[in-house]
Scaffold this motif. Structure first.
Motif, mmCIF file in Angstrom:
data_model
loop_
_atom_site.group_PDB
_atom_site.id
_atom_site.type_symbol
_atom_site.label_atom_id
_atom_site.label_comp_id
_atom_site.label_asym_id
_atom_site.label_seq_id
_atom_site.Cartn_x
_atom_site.Cartn_y
_atom_site.Cartn_z
ATOM 1 N N VAL A 114 0.857 -1.180 0.000
ATOM 2 C CA VAL A 114 0.000 0.000 0.000
ATOM 3 C C VAL A 114 0.895 1.232 0.000
ATOM 4 O O VAL A 114 1.741 1.387 0.881
ATOM 5 C CB VAL A 114 -0.936 0.034 1.228
ATOM 6 C CG1 VAL A 114 -1.647 1.387 1.327
ATOM 7 C CG2 VAL A 114 -1.967 -1.091 1.148
ATOM 8 N N ARG A 115 0.731 2.072 -1.010
ATOM 9 C CA ARG A 115 1.410 3.365 -1.022
ATOM 10 C C ARG A 115 0.592 4.347 -0.202
ATOM 11 O O ARG A 115 -0.605 4.520 -0.436
ATOM 12 C CB ARG A 115 1.567 3.891 -2.456
ATOM 13 C CG ARG A 115 2.385 5.178 -2.529
ATOM 14 C CD ARG A 115 2.479 5.679 -3.958
ATOM 15 N NE ARG A 115 1.193 6.118 -4.469
ATOM 16 C CZ ARG A 115 0.903 6.240 -5.756
ATOM 17 N NH1 ARG A 115 1.798 5.921 -6.670
ATOM 18 N NH2 ARG A 115 -0.285 6.650 -6.139
ATOM 19 N N LEU B 223 -3.182 -10.172 0.801
ATOM 20 C CA LEU B 223 -4.135 -9.068 0.762
ATOM 21 C C LEU B 223 -4.712 -8.810 2.150
ATOM 22 O O LEU B 223 -4.793 -7.654 2.594
ATOM 23 C CB LEU B 223 -5.249 -9.389 -0.229
ATOM 24 C CG LEU B 223 -6.352 -8.336 -0.366
ATOM 25 C CD1 LEU B 223 -5.797 -7.046 -0.934
ATOM 26 C CD2 LEU B 223 -7.484 -8.858 -1.250
ATOM 27 N N GLU B 224 -5.101 -9.847 2.839
ATOM 28 C CA GLU B 224 -5.682 -9.685 4.171
ATOM 29 C C GLU B 224 -4.700 -9.025 5.130
ATOM 30 O O GLU B 224 -5.076 -8.156 5.921
ATOM 31 C CB GLU B 224 -6.105 -11.050 4.722
ATOM 32 C CG GLU B 224 -7.301 -11.659 4.007
ATOM 33 C CD GLU B 224 -7.549 -13.096 4.437
ATOM 34 O OE1 GLU B 224 -8.602 -13.641 4.053
ATOM 35 O OE2 GLU B 224 -6.692 -13.671 5.151
ATOM 36 N N ARG B 225 -3.441 -9.421 5.071
ATOM 37 C CA ARG B 225 -2.451 -8.883 6.002
ATOM 38 C C ARG B 225 -2.210 -7.398 5.766
ATOM 39 O O ARG B 225 -2.164 -6.615 6.714
ATOM 40 C CB ARG B 225 -1.130 -9.643 5.871
ATOM 41 C CG ARG B 225 -1.164 -11.050 6.421
ATOM 42 C CD ARG B 225 -1.482 -11.065 7.924
ATOM 43 N NE ARG B 225 -0.518 -10.291 8.670
ATOM 44 C CZ ARG B 225 -0.836 -9.387 9.585
ATOM 45 N NH1 ARG B 225 -2.102 -9.144 9.867
ATOM 46 N NH2 ARG B 225 0.109 -8.734 10.217
ATOM 47 N N VAL B 226 -2.075 -6.995 4.501
ATOM 48 C CA VAL B 226 -1.760 -5.593 4.255
ATOM 49 C C VAL B 226 -2.983 -4.712 4.493
ATOM 50 O O VAL B 226 -2.873 -3.594 5.000
ATOM 51 C CB VAL B 226 -1.184 -5.410 2.834
ATOM 52 C CG1 VAL B 226 -2.264 -5.387 1.767
ATOM 53 C CG2 VAL B 226 -0.325 -4.159 2.740
ATOM 54 N N ALA C 1 -5.655 5.435 -0.389
ATOM 55 C CA ALA C 1 -4.302 4.944 -0.620
ATOM 56 C C ALA C 1 -4.341 3.934 -1.755
ATOM 57 O O ALA C 1 -5.381 3.354 -2.056
ATOM 58 C CB ALA C 1 -3.737 4.312 0.653
ATOM 59 N N ARG C 2 -3.193 3.716 -2.377
ATOM 60 C CA ARG C 2 -3.125 2.846 -3.551
ATOM 61 C C ARG C 2 -2.625 1.457 -3.163
ATOM 62 O O ARG C 2 -1.588 1.315 -2.521
ATOM 63 C CB ARG C 2 -2.183 3.455 -4.579
ATOM 64 C CG ARG C 2 -2.028 2.652 -5.847
ATOM 65 C CD ARG C 2 -3.229 2.760 -6.738
ATOM 66 N NE ARG C 2 -3.324 4.065 -7.362
ATOM 67 C CZ ARG C 2 -4.255 4.403 -8.240
ATOM 68 N NH1 ARG C 2 -5.184 3.534 -8.572
ATOM 69 N NH2 ARG C 2 -4.293 5.610 -8.767
ATOM 70 N N LEU C 3 -3.374 0.444 -3.564
ATOM 71 C CA LEU C 3 -2.971 -0.945 -3.343
ATOM 72 C C LEU C 3 -2.260 -1.469 -4.577
ATOM 73 O O LEU C 3 -2.755 -1.331 -5.697
ATOM 74 C CB LEU C 3 -4.197 -1.821 -3.064
ATOM 75 C CG LEU C 3 -3.897 -3.310 -2.909
ATOM 76 C CD1 LEU C 3 -3.360 -3.599 -1.512
ATOM 77 C CD2 LEU C 3 -5.137 -4.155 -3.196
ATOM 78 N N TRP C 4 -1.109 -2.098 -4.355
ATOM 79 C CA TRP C 4 -0.353 -2.746 -5.435
ATOM 80 C C TRP C 4 -0.286 -4.241 -5.120
ATOM 81 O O TRP C 4 0.190 -4.647 -4.075
ATOM 82 C CB TRP C 4 1.055 -2.158 -5.530
ATOM 83 C CG TRP C 4 1.063 -0.697 -5.805
ATOM 84 C CD1 TRP C 4 0.832 0.312 -4.911
ATOM 85 C CD2 TRP C 4 1.283 -0.062 -7.058
ATOM 86 N NE1 TRP C 4 0.905 1.533 -5.538
ATOM 87 C CE2 TRP C 4 1.182 1.338 -6.860
ATOM 88 C CE3 TRP C 4 1.566 -0.531 -8.342
ATOM 89 C CZ2 TRP C 4 1.352 2.253 -7.885
ATOM 90 C CZ3 TRP C 4 1.743 0.394 -9.363
ATOM 91 C CH2 TRP C 4 1.632 1.763 -9.127
ATOM 92 N N LEU D 104 -8.913 2.095 0.300
ATOM 93 C CA LEU D 104 -7.930 1.683 -0.694
ATOM 94 C C LEU D 104 -8.550 1.622 -2.078
ATOM 95 O O LEU D 104 -9.745 1.382 -2.239
ATOM 96 C CB LEU D 104 -7.372 0.299 -0.348
ATOM 97 C CG LEU D 104 -6.636 0.157 0.988
ATOM 98 C CD1 LEU D 104 -6.260 -1.302 1.231
ATOM 99 C CD2 LEU D 104 -5.411 1.044 1.028
ATOM 100 N N VAL D 105 -7.698 1.825 -3.093
ATOM 101 C CA VAL D 105 -8.078 1.593 -4.476
ATOM 102 C C VAL D 105 -6.953 0.808 -5.118
ATOM 103 O O VAL D 105 -5.772 1.047 -4.860
ATOM 104 C CB VAL D 105 -8.330 2.915 -5.239
ATOM 105 C CG1 VAL D 105 -7.095 3.800 -5.278
ATOM 106 C CG2 VAL D 105 -8.810 2.643 -6.667
ATOM 107 N N THR D 106 -7.318 -0.176 -5.928
ATOM 108 C CA THR D 106 -6.317 -1.003 -6.584
ATOM 109 C C THR D 106 -5.670 -0.261 -7.752
ATOM 110 O O THR D 106 -6.168 0.764 -8.227
ATOM 111 C CB THR D 106 -6.938 -2.294 -7.136
ATOM 112 O OG1 THR D 106 -7.852 -1.959 -8.190
ATOM 113 C CG2 THR D 106 -7.668 -3.070 -6.047
#
Length: 332
Positions: free
Chosen positions: A96-97, A127-130, A106-109, A138-140
């Motif tokens: 996550v940026r 995914l669950e951990r972050v 925030a941006r999910l990578w 978040l947005v992908t």
């Protein structure tokens, strides 16, 4: 509200401390504190393998990973969780940026998982951990519809489609470079920050505070070159082109096209000629707008991607509904 709920201590690029010795199908999962040079190389290599052959395929390098995962305005590192196999090799990652001032999300990578580790539940666990470690909506990045199971992965986890974008592509030309009306570049403008801020507000829909920081964000991108920021002062329009090379290939990404209907075709044609002059292998564009101006310039529609919003976010009405700060190509 604290931006991080819980981040486990990291142990460097090759020795992330596992989260309470979590093991998923034999893979150790843990957070890392920063982006070392070797970790950026590993992340870039795995990302490149993950996108190969799909509509979001493009050159990925270690410098690109560092610049895109790091917060451009604050320099803060991402919230990054990695998985390693028994030999210590990187088997997956998700990041996550951190959002910049004015960004509603925030941006999910990712998650990005190596082929041998797929269908083991590792991607879901990453995914669950972050997601559990941060408190931002978040947005992908771009999730291509031509990658089997990619969109279903997020919808199955309760994420909703926020935007749909068209991916366009043009390979290297076989003939001579097309002629185009010369445009001004960023190197030739005295008050470049003011020019960009005005265009960001007028055409990009950015709020004043966000618009003023736009140029800083662009400059922090490893692909940014002033000569590739094309301007049309008579209309206040601009096109941001980002050149990227790695050991295998190269491209010019038409990252932002802000302008009047009359200026947009001129800007796109100039950018295509710029790619030809710099002998780049391909030109790529990602747009939420009508792709017709790109097609008219000689590009072809390659595919479609969704951007997903996290399930804990309220439906439209939460934060910014237009979300201009996330409107550009998410997966550079």
């Amino acid at each position: 509200m604290n931006d991080i709920k819980r981040v486990d201590p990291g142990g460097g690029d090759r020795s992330a401390v596992p989260d309470a010795q979590v093991n998923i199908a034999g893979y150790r999962i843990g957070f890392v504190d920063g982006l070392s040079a070797s970790l950026c190389e590993e992340v870039a290599d795995l990302a490149q393998r993950g996108i190969a052959g799909y509509c979001d395929d493009r050159p990925v390098s270690a410098s690109l990973v560092r610049s895109r995962l790091t917060n451009a305005l604050t320099g803060a590192p991402p919230v990054l969780v990695v998985a390693r196999d028994g030999s210590g090799a990187l088997a997956g990652w998700c990041a996550v940026r951190r959002p910049e001032p004015g960004e509603p999300r925030a941006r999910l990578w990712g998650p990005v998982v190596a082929p041998p580790a797929r269908r083991t539940g590792l991607g879901q666990r990453l995914l669950e951990r972050v997601v559990a470690a941060v408190e931002w909506p978040l947005v992908t990045t771009d999730v291509p519809l031509d990658r089997p199971g990619a969109a279903d992965f997020f919808t199955g986890a309760g994420w909703r489609v926020l935007h749909t974008v068209t991916v366009l592509h043009r390979p290297a030309p076989c003939g001579p470079t097309a002629r185009f009306d010369r445009l001004v570049t960023a190197e030739e403008v005295e008050d470049l920050a003011g020019y960009v801020a005005r265009a960001a507000q007028r055409f990009g829909g950015h709020a004043p505070a966000s618009a003023q920081a736009t140029l800083d964000r662009w400059r922090d991108d490893a692909r940014f070159r002033p000569e590739n920021l094309l301007l049309d002062p008579s209309t206040g329009s601009l096109l941001l082109a980002l050149a990227q090379r790695n050991a295998a290939t190269s491209e010019l990404l038409l990252a932002e096209v802000w302008g009047t209907p009359a200026a947009r075709p001129r800007l796109i044609k100039a950018a295509l000629a710029l790619a030809d002059q710099n002998t780049l292998d391909a030109v790529r564009a990602v747009t939420r707008d009508d792709p017709a101006p790109f097609v008219a310039g000689g590009m072809s529609v390659l595919g479609t991607c969704h951007l997903f919003a996290s399930p804990d976010e309220q439906q439209p009405g939460h934060g910014s509904t237009s979300d201009p700060a996330q409107g550009g190509p998410a997966c550079p």
